[in-house]
Every structure is written in structure tokens, then in C-alpha cells.
Scaffold this motif. Structure first.
Motif, PDB file in Angstrom:
ATOM      1  N   LYS A 196      -0.105  14.803   0.714  1.00 25.45           N
ATOM      2  CA  LYS A 196      -1.474  14.865   0.484  1.00 25.45           C
ATOM      3  C   LYS A 196      -2.290  14.345   1.832  1.00 25.45           C
ATOM      4  CE  LYS A 196      -1.913  14.924  -4.386  1.00 25.45           C
ATOM      5  NZ  LYS A 196      -2.604  14.411  -5.727  1.00 25.45           N
ATOM      6  N   PRO A 197      -3.459  14.856   2.218  1.00 30.94           N
ATOM      7  CA  PRO A 197      -3.884  14.372   3.696  1.00 30.94           C
ATOM      8  C   PRO A 197      -4.670  12.810   3.337  1.00 30.94           C
ATOM      9  CG  PRO A 197      -4.592  16.586   3.210  1.00 30.94           C
ATOM     10  CD  PRO A 197      -4.045  16.484   1.950  1.00 30.94           C
ATOM     11  N   LEU A 198      -5.091  12.520   2.207  1.00 30.32           N
ATOM     12  CA  LEU A 198      -5.625  11.107   1.969  1.00 30.32           C
ATOM     13  C   LEU A 198      -4.514  10.238   1.969  1.00 30.32           C
ATOM     14  CD1 LEU A 198      -8.761  11.794  -0.340  1.00 30.32           C
ATOM     15  CD2 LEU A 198      -8.742  11.125   1.983  1.00 30.32           C
ATOM     16  N   ALA A 199      -3.359  10.648   1.090  1.00 31.04           N
ATOM     17  CA  ALA A 199      -2.193   9.617   0.972  1.00 31.04           C
ATOM     18  C   ALA A 199      -1.721   9.353   2.294  1.00 31.04           C
ATOM     19  CB  ALA A 199      -1.055  10.209   0.384  1.00 31.04           C
ATOM     20  N   LYS A 200      -1.383  10.387   3.255  1.00 31.65           N
ATOM     21  CA  LYS A 200      -1.087  10.207   4.521  1.00 31.65           C
ATOM     22  C   LYS A 200      -2.229   9.476   5.414  1.00 31.65           C
ATOM     23  CE  LYS A 200       0.247  12.736   8.945  1.00 31.65           C
ATOM     24  NZ  LYS A 200      -0.062  11.471   9.608  1.00 31.65           N
ATOM     25  N   ALA A 201      -3.396   9.502   5.530  1.00 32.07           N
ATOM     26  CA  ALA A 201      -4.258   8.958   6.078  1.00 32.07           C
ATOM     27  C   ALA A 201      -4.262   7.328   5.535  1.00 32.07           C
ATOM     28  CB  ALA A 201      -5.846   9.446   5.845  1.00 32.07           C
ATOM     29  N   ALA A 202      -4.153   7.199   4.323  1.00 28.65           N
ATOM     30  CA  ALA A 202      -3.942   5.779   3.939  1.00 28.65           C
ATOM     31  C   ALA A 202      -2.815   4.997   4.485  1.00 28.65           C
ATOM     32  CB  ALA A 202      -4.145   5.588   2.406  1.00 28.65           C
ATOM     33  N   LYS A 203      -1.678   5.815   4.278  1.00 31.73           N
ATOM     34  CA  LYS A 203      -0.421   4.947   4.914  1.00 31.73           C
ATOM     35  C   LYS A 203      -0.698   4.821   6.447  1.00 31.73           C
ATOM     36  CE  LYS A 203       3.242   6.415   1.700  1.00 31.73           C
ATOM     37  NZ  LYS A 203       4.238   7.170   1.506  1.00 31.73           N
ATOM     38  N   ASP A 204      -1.201   5.711   7.190  1.00 32.61           N
ATOM     39  CA  ASP A 204      -1.139   5.614   8.507  1.00 32.61           C
ATOM     40  C   ASP A 204      -2.327   4.672   9.006  1.00 32.61           C
ATOM     41  OD1 ASP A 204       0.639   7.785   8.740  1.00 32.61           O
ATOM     42  OD2 ASP A 204      -1.034   9.301   9.355  1.00 32.61           O
ATOM     43  N   ALA A 205      -3.376   4.487   8.257  1.00 35.02           N
ATOM     44  CA  ALA A 205      -4.265   3.312   8.672  1.00 35.02           C
ATOM     45  C   ALA A 205      -3.708   1.857   8.600  1.00 35.02           C
ATOM     46  CB  ALA A 205      -5.499   3.483   7.727  1.00 35.02           C
ATOM     47  N   ALA A 206      -2.815   1.926   7.209  1.00 37.54           N
ATOM     48  CA  ALA A 206      -2.262   0.605   7.263  1.00 37.54           C
ATOM     49  C   ALA A 206      -1.331   0.177   8.134  1.00 37.54           C
ATOM     50  CB  ALA A 206      -1.602   0.551   5.712  1.00 37.54           C
ATOM     51  N   LEU A 249       0.606  -1.245   0.036  1.00 36.50           N
ATOM     52  CA  LEU A 249       0.095   0.038  -0.070  1.00 36.50           C
ATOM     53  C   LEU A 249       1.058   1.153  -0.144  1.00 36.50           C
ATOM     54  CD1 LEU A 249      -3.345   0.854   1.539  1.00 36.50           C
ATOM     55  CD2 LEU A 249      -1.531   2.354   2.137  1.00 36.50           C
ATOM     56  N   GLU A 250       2.001   1.312   0.759  1.00 35.71           N
ATOM     57  CA  GLU A 250       2.824   2.321   1.076  1.00 35.71           C
ATOM     58  C   GLU A 250       3.344   2.696  -0.631  1.00 35.71           C
ATOM     59  OE1 GLU A 250       5.609   1.922   3.843  1.00 35.71           O
ATOM     60  OE2 GLU A 250       4.019   2.200   5.510  1.00 35.71           O
ATOM     61  N   HIS A 251       3.743   1.420  -1.587  1.00 32.88           N
ATOM     62  CA  HIS A 251       4.508   1.880  -2.539  1.00 32.88           C
ATOM     63  C   HIS A 251       3.470   2.226  -3.636  1.00 32.88           C
ATOM     64  CE1 HIS A 251       8.258   0.100  -1.207  1.00 32.88           C
ATOM     65  NE2 HIS A 251       7.831  -1.200  -1.283  1.00 32.88           N
ATOM     66  N   VAL A 252       2.190   1.883  -3.530  1.00 33.00           N
ATOM     67  CA  VAL A 252       1.195   2.229  -4.518  1.00 33.00           C
ATOM     68  C   VAL A 252       0.846   3.549  -4.213  1.00 33.00           C
ATOM     69  CG1 VAL A 252      -1.242   2.064  -4.994  1.00 33.00           C
ATOM     70  CG2 VAL A 252       0.268   0.106  -4.779  1.00 33.00           C
ATOM     71  N   VAL A 253       0.623   4.176  -2.737  1.00 28.97           N
ATOM     72  CA  VAL A 253       0.526   5.525  -2.656  1.00 28.97           C
ATOM     73  C   VAL A 253       1.671   6.364  -3.000  1.00 28.97           C
ATOM     74  CG1 VAL A 253       0.317   7.131  -0.743  1.00 28.97           C
ATOM     75  CG2 VAL A 253      -1.222   4.985  -0.582  1.00 28.97           C
ATOM     76  N   ASP A 254       2.799   5.723  -2.856  1.00 34.02           N
ATOM     77  CA  ASP A 254       4.184   6.626  -3.445  1.00 34.02           C
ATOM     78  C   ASP A 254       4.057   6.706  -4.790  1.00 34.02           C
ATOM     79  OD1 ASP A 254       4.923   7.121  -0.902  1.00 34.02           O
ATOM     80  OD2 ASP A 254       6.379   5.563  -0.816  1.00 34.02           O
ATOM     81  N   LEU A 255       3.504   5.610  -5.507  1.00 32.64           N
ATOM     82  CA  LEU A 255       3.672   5.882  -7.205  1.00 32.64           C
ATOM     83  C   LEU A 255       2.521   6.942  -7.489  1.00 32.64           C
ATOM     84  CD1 LEU A 255       3.435   2.118  -8.427  1.00 32.64           C
ATOM     85  CD2 LEU A 255       5.086   3.996  -8.889  1.00 32.64           C
ATOM     86  N   VAL A 256       1.453   6.829  -6.767  1.00 27.12           N
ATOM     87  CA  VAL A 256       0.361   7.970  -7.173  1.00 27.12           C
ATOM     88  C   VAL A 256       0.548   9.224  -7.065  1.00 27.12           C
ATOM     89  CG1 VAL A 256      -2.041   8.447  -6.612  1.00 27.12           C
ATOM     90  CG2 VAL A 256      -1.369   6.225  -7.035  1.00 27.12           C
ATOM     91  N   THR A 257       1.327   9.600  -5.782  1.00 25.80           N
ATOM     92  CA  THR A 257       1.748  11.024  -5.436  1.00 25.80           C
ATOM     93  C   THR A 257       3.058  11.034  -4.622  1.00 25.80           C
ATOM     94  OG1 THR A 257       0.996  13.051  -4.609  1.00 25.80           O
ATOM     95  CG2 THR A 257       0.303  11.167  -3.431  1.00 25.80           C
ATOM     96  N   GLN A 258       4.047  11.975  -4.905  1.00 20.80           N
ATOM     97  CA  GLN A 258       4.821  12.408  -4.216  1.00 20.80           C
ATOM     98  C   GLN A 258       4.661  13.563  -3.272  1.00 20.80           C
ATOM     99  OE1 GLN A 258       8.098  10.391  -3.879  1.00 20.80           O
ATOM    100  NE2 GLN A 258       6.833   8.831  -5.006  1.00 20.80           N
ATOM    101  N   GLU A 259       3.676  14.031  -3.599  1.00 23.02           N
ATOM    102  CA  GLU A 259       2.963  15.452  -2.916  1.00 23.02           C
ATOM    103  C   GLU A 259       2.570  15.004  -1.312  1.00 23.02           C
ATOM    104  OE1 GLU A 259       0.495  17.851  -4.751  1.00 23.02           O
ATOM    105  OE2 GLU A 259       1.305  17.078  -6.675  1.00 23.02           O
TER     106      GLU A 259
END
Length: 124
Positions: free
Chosen positions: A91-101, A79-89
Motif C-alpha cells: 500500500k502506498p501509505l504503508a510504504k510512505a510511512a516506512k520510507d519516512a521513518a 514502526l516497521e513492525h506495526v505497519v507489517d501488522l496492519v497490512t501485508q499488502e
């Protein structure tokens, strides 16, 4: 392509899927400190299990905890790798996804530690 060639091709795809899975485990082990820590703790629990002589049921519990923990850590890494592929900025939702995982891994790790301590203590 004949039936035999098709069967061989299916077995080759099946074999390749296992190779991809092992590659994912190996790459995660090489690059993720938390995965390395989980593997080390798993090895310690296996050794402790032999020392205190876990019953069959206790071994099943420990193996499920180890397998679940490693699988969850692999999913967290994916999940962390996928989020990093989608955005390097940032973003609150990217952080929320990583934090939840990461939170899911933490919950399972705490549960595993409590159960592991209980099993070892029960056999002393």
C-alpha cells in the motif's frame, strides 16, 4: 491489599517495564542488521574517543549522538513492525510511512557521521 503490598507491586511493574525494554533492544539487535551496524560504529567511536582523548563536552556530544541513533533505529523498527501488522499488502501509505521513518534514521546517521569525523579530526 496493604500499602506495603501496593508499593512492592509498583516496584514489580517498574522492574518488568525495564525487562520489556531490554528485551526490545535485544530482539532488535538480534534481528536488525542496521541496528547491529549502528552498535558496531558506536563501539568504534568510543574506542576512537579514548585514542584521541575526547574532552568531556565531546564525550557528551558523542553519547547523545549514539543514544539518539540507537533510539531512532529502535523507533524505526517498531514502526516497521506495526505497519507489517496492519497490512501485508503493498500500500502506498504503508510504504510512505516506512520510507519516512528510514529517512529520519538516514538524516540522523549522516549528521552523526559528520559530527563524529569533525570531533576525531579536531583531536588529531
Amino acid at each position: 491489599m496493604g500499602l506495603k503490598d501496593q508499593q512492592i507491586s509498583e516496584w514489580k511493574r517498574f522492574y518488568k517495564s525495564f525487562m520489556f525494554a531490554w528485551s526490545g533492544i535485544y530482539q532488535t539487535f538480534k534481528s536488525e542488521r542496521n541496528f547491529q551496524i549502528h552498535v558496531m560504529i558506536a563501539a568504534i567511536m568510543v574506542i576512537l574517543g579514548f585514542v584521541v582523548r575526547f574532552s568531556i563536552i565531546e564525550w557528551v556530544i558523542v553519547l547523545f549522538l549514539i543514544g539518539g541513533m540507537l533510539a531512532l533505529e529502535l523507533m524505526n523498527t517498531a514502526l516497521e513492525h506495526v505497519v507489517d501488522l496492519v497490512t501485508q499488502e503493498r500500500k502506498p501509505l504503508a510504504k510512505a510511512a516506512k520510507d519516512a521513518a528510514a529517512g529520519a534514521v538516514l538524516v540522523y546517521a549522516i549528521l552523526s557521521v559528520i559530527i563524529g569525523i569533525t570531533l576525531v579530526y579536531n583531536n588529531l
